[in-house]
Design a protein around this motif. Structure first.
Motif, PDB file in Angstrom:
ATOM      1  N   MET A   1      70.359 -86.225  98.224  1.00  0.00           N
ATOM      2  CA  MET A   1      71.469 -86.660  97.421  1.00  0.00           C
ATOM      3  C   MET A   1      72.761 -86.453  98.211  1.00  0.00           C
ATOM      4  N   ILE A   2      73.629 -87.451  98.188  1.00  0.00           N
ATOM      5  CA  ILE A   2      74.926 -87.358  98.856  1.00  0.00           C
ATOM      6  C   ILE A   2      75.985 -87.118  97.793  1.00  0.00           C
ATOM      7  N   LYS A   3      76.792 -86.083  98.017  1.00  0.00           N
ATOM      8  CA  LYS A   3      77.879 -85.801  97.082  1.00  0.00           C
ATOM      9  C   LYS A   3      79.026 -85.130  97.820  1.00  0.00           C
ATOM     10  N   GLU A   4      80.189 -85.132  97.166  1.00  0.00           N
ATOM     11  CA  GLU A   4      81.361 -84.499  97.743  1.00  0.00           C
ATOM     12  C   GLU A   4      81.124 -82.998  97.863  1.00  0.00           C
ATOM     13  N   ILE A  10      81.836 -75.262 102.992  1.00  0.00           N
ATOM     14  CA  ILE A  10      82.457 -75.484 104.299  1.00  0.00           C
ATOM     15  C   ILE A  10      81.695 -74.807 105.429  1.00  0.00           C
ATOM     16  N   ALA A  11      81.304 -73.566 105.269  1.00  0.00           N
ATOM     17  CA  ALA A  11      80.595 -72.860 106.344  1.00  0.00           C
ATOM     18  C   ALA A  11      79.301 -73.581 106.711  1.00  0.00           C
ATOM     19  N   GLU A  12      78.565 -74.034 105.705  1.00  0.00           N
ATOM     20  CA  GLU A  12      77.310 -74.746 105.972  1.00  0.00           C
ATOM     21  C   GLU A  12      77.590 -76.088 106.650  1.00  0.00           C
ATOM     22  N   CYS A  13      78.658 -76.761 106.257  1.00  0.00           N
ATOM     23  CA  CYS A  13      79.029 -78.035 106.886  1.00  0.00           C
ATOM     24  C   CYS A  13      79.385 -77.824 108.355  1.00  0.00           C
ATOM     25  N   VAL A  14      80.123 -76.768 108.651  1.00  0.00           N
ATOM     26  CA  VAL A  14      80.480 -76.464 110.044  1.00  0.00           C
ATOM     27  C   VAL A  14      79.211 -76.272 110.870  1.00  0.00           C
ATOM     28  N   ALA A  15      78.260 -75.536 110.343  1.00  0.00           N
ATOM     29  CA  ALA A  15      76.999 -75.303 111.065  1.00  0.00           C
ATOM     30  C   ALA A  15      76.260 -76.610 111.316  1.00  0.00           C
ATOM     31  N   VAL A  16      76.237 -77.496 110.325  1.00  0.00           N
ATOM     32  CA  VAL A  16      75.560 -78.794 110.462  1.00  0.00           C
ATOM     33  C   VAL A  16      76.269 -79.649 111.514  1.00  0.00           C
ATOM     34  N   ILE A  17      77.593 -79.706 111.460  1.00  0.00           N
ATOM     35  CA  ILE A  17      78.358 -80.507 112.425  1.00  0.00           C
ATOM     36  C   ILE A  17      78.144 -79.981 113.837  1.00  0.00           C
ATOM     37  N   ARG A  18      78.284 -78.690 114.013  1.00  0.00           N
ATOM     38  CA  ARG A  18      78.158 -78.105 115.363  1.00  0.00           C
ATOM     39  C   ARG A  18      76.751 -78.318 115.925  1.00  0.00           C
ATOM     40  N   MET A  59      85.263 -85.340 101.900  1.00  0.00           N
ATOM     41  CA  MET A  59      84.134 -84.781 102.645  1.00  0.00           C
ATOM     42  C   MET A  59      82.868 -84.854 101.806  1.00  0.00           C
ATOM     43  N   TYR A  60      81.834 -85.377 102.437  1.00  0.00           N
ATOM     44  CA  TYR A  60      80.567 -85.593 101.736  1.00  0.00           C
ATOM     45  C   TYR A  60      79.417 -85.036 102.552  1.00  0.00           C
ATOM     46  N   ALA A  61      78.393 -84.585 101.847  1.00  0.00           N
ATOM     47  CA  ALA A  61      77.219 -84.040 102.520  1.00  0.00           C
ATOM     48  C   ALA A  61      75.949 -84.589 101.892  1.00  0.00           C
ATOM     49  N   PHE A  62      74.919 -84.637 102.709  1.00  0.00           N
ATOM     50  CA  PHE A  62      73.577 -85.009 102.270  1.00  0.00           C
ATOM     51  C   PHE A  62      72.847 -83.694 101.985  1.00  0.00           C
ATOM     52  N   TYR A  63      72.510 -83.500 100.724  1.00  0.00           N
ATOM     53  CA  TYR A  63      71.825 -82.287 100.287  1.00  0.00           C
ATOM     54  C   TYR A  63      70.349 -82.597 100.079  1.00  0.00           C
ATOM     55  N   GLU A  64      69.505 -81.730 100.600  1.00  0.00           N
ATOM     56  CA  GLU A  64      68.068 -81.856 100.374  1.00  0.00           C
ATOM     57  C   GLU A  64      67.522 -80.456 100.095  1.00  0.00           C
ATOM     58  N   GLU A  65      66.915 -80.308  98.935  1.00  0.00           N
ATOM     59  CA  GLU A  65      66.376 -79.021  98.496  1.00  0.00           C
ATOM     60  C   GLU A  65      67.428 -77.919  98.595  1.00  0.00           C
ATOM     61  N   LYS A  67      69.922 -77.628 100.565  1.00  0.00           N
ATOM     62  CA  LYS A  67      70.506 -77.411 101.885  1.00  0.00           C
ATOM     63  C   LYS A  67      71.255 -78.659 102.335  1.00  0.00           C
ATOM     64  N   ILE A  68      72.314 -78.456 103.098  1.00  0.00           N
ATOM     65  CA  ILE A  68      73.050 -79.582 103.675  1.00  0.00           C
ATOM     66  C   ILE A  68      72.384 -79.949 104.994  1.00  0.00           C
ATOM     67  N   ILE A  69      72.009 -81.228 105.111  1.00  0.00           N
ATOM     68  CA  ILE A  69      71.362 -81.686 106.336  1.00  0.00           C
ATOM     69  C   ILE A  69      72.119 -82.844 106.996  1.00  0.00           C
ATOM     70  N   GLY A  70      73.202 -83.293 106.365  1.00  0.00           N
ATOM     71  CA  GLY A  70      74.022 -84.354 106.925  1.00  0.00           C
ATOM     72  C   GLY A  70      75.424 -84.259 106.370  1.00  0.00           C
ATOM     73  N   TYR A  71      76.360 -84.907 107.040  1.00  0.00           N
ATOM     74  CA  TYR A  71      77.769 -84.764 106.668  1.00  0.00           C
ATOM     75  C   TYR A  71      78.572 -85.942 107.200  1.00  0.00           C
ATOM     76  N   TYR A  72      79.690 -86.243 106.517  1.00  0.00           N
ATOM     77  CA  TYR A  72      80.732 -87.118 107.060  1.00  0.00           C
ATOM     78  C   TYR A  72      82.018 -86.873 106.289  1.00  0.00           C
TER      79      TYR A  72
END
Length: 160
Positions: A1-4, A10-18, A59-65, A67-72
């Protein structure tokens, strides 16, 4: 699921981006020393928080179970255009079509905010990524070489 995302994400998004952008850094030989402004090295919690709170980035993330596994993120520009930033999927989840889902979601959200064009910047030398965006209808608009990057910045756009 993609949501804002929320501030708590933020911390999890930073980890995904890096993690996601580090594969590009590794492939092209970028390091914190030769490319400190490259996304894999320059993205921090403070930076994302600033972008959210002061630049009003969407800012949006792809959440699966859970966890954030994608971002834009999207930056709304004054000229009915949006800039797409940091679209990424963690390496372990790639080749499942999630990047395309994130991109399609970005189109829809950009249109909702009145944007008629989506702009992106990429590592021009990354021909696989460039071709991927071209397959989604993006066209190259030019390149620029900056002294602080060991690569050429390529610019692309897609009319929505």
């Amino acid at each position: 699921m993609i949501k804002e995302i929320e501030k708590a994400d933020i911390a999890e998004c930073v980890a995904v981006i890096r993690e996601s952008f580090m594969t590009v850094a590794d492939e092209f030989g970028f390091t914190a020393e030769n490319a400190p402004r490259f996304t894999a090295f320059a993205t921090t919690e403070d930076r994302l928080r600033y972008q959210m709170e002061n630049e009003n980035r969407l800012m949006y993330a792809f959440y699966e179970e859970g966890k954030i596994i994608g971002y834009y993120s999207l930056v709304l520009q004054d000229n009915s255009e949006c800039e797409l930033n940091n679209l990424c999927v963690v390496p372990a989840q790639r080749h499942r079509g999630l990047g395309g889902e994130l991109l399609t979601d970005a189109y829809a959200r950009a249109r909702e905010f009145g944007c008629r064009k989506l702009n992106i910047g990429i590592v021009e030398e990354n021909q696989v990524l460039k071709k991927w965006y071209e397959n989604y209808g993006f066209l190259s608009t030019g390149t620029k070489k900056f002294d602080f990057f060991p690569f050429t910045c390529g610019y692309m756009e897609k009319r929505l």
